[in-house]
Design a protein around this motif. Structure first.
Motif, short mmCIF file in Angstrom:
data_model
loop_
_atom_site.label_atom_id
_atom_site.label_comp_id
_atom_site.label_asym_id
_atom_site.label_seq_id
_atom_site.Cartn_x
_atom_site.Cartn_y
_atom_site.Cartn_z
N MET A 4 0.84 -1.21 0.00
CA MET A 4 0.00 0.00 0.00
C MET A 4 0.87 1.26 0.00
SD MET A 4 -3.45 -0.41 0.31
CE MET A 4 -4.11 0.73 1.50
N ILE A 5 1.91 1.25 0.83
CA ILE A 5 2.81 2.41 0.91
C ILE A 5 3.46 2.66 -0.45
CG2 ILE A 5 4.94 3.31 1.93
CD1 ILE A 5 4.12 1.72 4.50
N SER A 6 3.96 1.61 -1.08
CA SER A 6 4.64 1.78 -2.37
C SER A 6 3.70 2.33 -3.42
CB SER A 6 5.27 0.46 -2.83
OG SER A 6 4.29 -0.49 -3.16
N LYS A 7 2.48 1.81 -3.48
CA LYS A 7 1.51 2.30 -4.46
C LYS A 7 1.10 3.74 -4.15
CE LYS A 7 1.37 -1.53 -6.69
NZ LYS A 7 2.15 -1.63 -7.91
N TYR A 8 0.97 4.05 -2.87
CA TYR A 8 0.59 5.41 -2.48
C TYR A 8 1.69 6.41 -2.79
CZ TYR A 8 -1.71 9.08 0.21
OH TYR A 8 -2.34 10.25 0.59
N THR B 81 10.55 14.85 4.81
CA THR B 81 10.68 15.74 3.65
C THR B 81 9.55 15.50 2.65
OG1 THR B 81 13.08 15.72 3.94
CG2 THR B 81 12.25 16.50 1.83
N ILE B 82 9.23 14.23 2.41
CA ILE B 82 8.14 13.90 1.48
C ILE B 82 6.81 14.44 2.02
CG2 ILE B 82 6.75 12.00 0.54
CD1 ILE B 82 9.36 10.34 0.46
N SER B 83 6.59 14.28 3.31
CA SER B 83 5.32 14.76 3.89
C SER B 83 5.19 16.27 3.75
CB SER B 83 5.18 14.32 5.34
OG SER B 83 6.07 15.02 6.18
N LYS B 84 6.28 16.98 3.91
CA LYS B 84 6.25 18.44 3.73
C LYS B 84 6.03 18.81 2.26
CE LYS B 84 9.10 19.60 7.72
NZ LYS B 84 10.41 20.11 8.18
N LEU B 85 6.69 18.09 1.37
CA LEU B 85 6.57 18.35 -0.06
C LEU B 85 5.13 18.19 -0.53
CD1 LEU B 85 8.10 18.88 -2.77
CD2 LEU B 85 8.32 16.39 -2.95
N TYR B 86 4.45 17.15 -0.04
CA TYR B 86 3.08 16.86 -0.46
C TYR B 86 2.03 17.42 0.50
CZ TYR B 86 5.26 13.47 -3.67
OH TYR B 86 6.01 12.86 -4.64
N ASP B 87 2.48 18.08 1.55
CA ASP B 87 1.60 18.68 2.55
C ASP B 87 0.64 17.66 3.17
OD1 ASP B 87 0.71 20.80 4.11
OD2 ASP B 87 -0.89 21.33 2.71
N ILE B 88 1.22 16.54 3.60
CA ILE B 88 0.48 15.50 4.31
C ILE B 88 1.33 15.05 5.49
CG2 ILE B 88 -0.82 14.68 2.29
CD1 ILE B 88 1.21 12.43 2.01
N SER B 89 0.77 14.24 6.38
CA SER B 89 1.53 13.77 7.52
C SER B 89 2.28 12.48 7.17
CB SER B 89 0.60 13.49 8.72
OG SER B 89 -0.16 12.33 8.50
N ILE B 90 3.30 12.18 7.94
CA ILE B 90 4.02 10.92 7.77
C ILE B 90 3.05 9.76 7.96
CG2 ILE B 90 5.79 9.41 8.77
CD1 ILE B 90 7.45 11.93 9.34
N ASN B 91 2.16 9.88 8.92
CA ASN B 91 1.18 8.83 9.16
C ASN B 91 0.30 8.60 7.93
OD1 ASN B 91 0.19 6.91 11.12
ND2 ASN B 91 -1.72 8.09 11.07
N ASP B 92 -0.04 9.66 7.21
CA ASP B 92 -0.81 9.52 5.98
C ASP B 92 -0.07 8.65 4.96
OD1 ASP B 92 -2.90 11.10 6.90
OD2 ASP B 92 -2.11 12.93 5.98
N ILE B 93 1.25 8.75 4.96
CA ILE B 93 2.06 7.96 4.03
C ILE B 93 2.15 6.51 4.49
CG2 ILE B 93 4.37 7.65 3.03
CD1 ILE B 93 4.71 10.74 3.34
N GLU C 195 0.22 4.87 6.63
CA GLU C 195 -1.07 4.20 6.77
C GLU C 195 -2.10 4.93 5.92
OE1 GLU C 195 -2.10 3.82 10.88
OE2 GLU C 195 -0.32 2.65 11.32
N PRO C 196 -1.93 4.82 4.59
CA PRO C 196 -2.86 5.55 3.72
C PRO C 196 -4.29 5.06 3.92
CG PRO C 196 -1.38 4.14 2.43
CD PRO C 196 -0.97 4.04 3.85
N LYS C 197 -5.20 6.00 3.92
CA LYS C 197 -6.61 5.68 4.09
C LYS C 197 -7.22 5.44 2.71
CE LYS C 197 -7.03 8.22 8.39
NZ LYS C 197 -5.65 8.17 8.69
N LYS D 83 -9.10 0.27 -4.33
CA LYS D 83 -8.53 1.43 -5.01
C LYS D 83 -7.08 1.21 -5.43
CE LYS D 83 -12.06 4.19 -4.75
NZ LYS D 83 -12.75 4.67 -5.93
N ILE D 84 -6.41 0.20 -4.87
CA ILE D 84 -5.03 -0.09 -5.24
C ILE D 84 -4.94 -0.34 -6.73
CG2 ILE D 84 -3.12 -1.72 -5.00
CD1 ILE D 84 -3.87 -1.99 -2.09
#
Length: 81
Positions: A5-9, A52-64, A66-68, A73-74
């Motif tokens: 899931m993380i890789s696809k997200y 850095t990725i979370s800041k770049l995409y304006d999301i939290s590390i947790n969002d990355i 544990e994507p909801k 949808k995968i």
């Protein structure tokens, strides 16, 4: 934590933000091969890069990590060009 899931997200986020793997690698100061390994599920980014990725995409590390995303949808992510 589901590595698939993380890789696809991560791939979805990159494409949604119009980055190539090379563009993202340059933005993060890493190799394109590292980005490829994340997106194929071989590895996941370390904590500093996740921040850095979370800041770049304006999301939290947790969002990355544990994507909801509904499991069905995968398939949609795999279809992204």
């Amino acid at each position: 934590m589901n590595r698939n899931m993380i890789s696809k997200y991560l791939q979805f986020l990159r494409k949604r933000n119009n980055y190539t793997q090379d563009d993202l690698a340059k933005e993060l100061g890493i190799s394109r091969q590292a980005v490829s390994k994340w997106e194929t599920g071989l590895t996941i980014p370390d904590l500093e890069v996740l921040l850095t990725i979370s800041k770049l995409y304006d999301i939290s590390i947790n969002d990355i990590l544990e994507p909801k995303i509904l499991p069905q949808k995968i398939t949609d992510f795999e279809q992204i060009v």
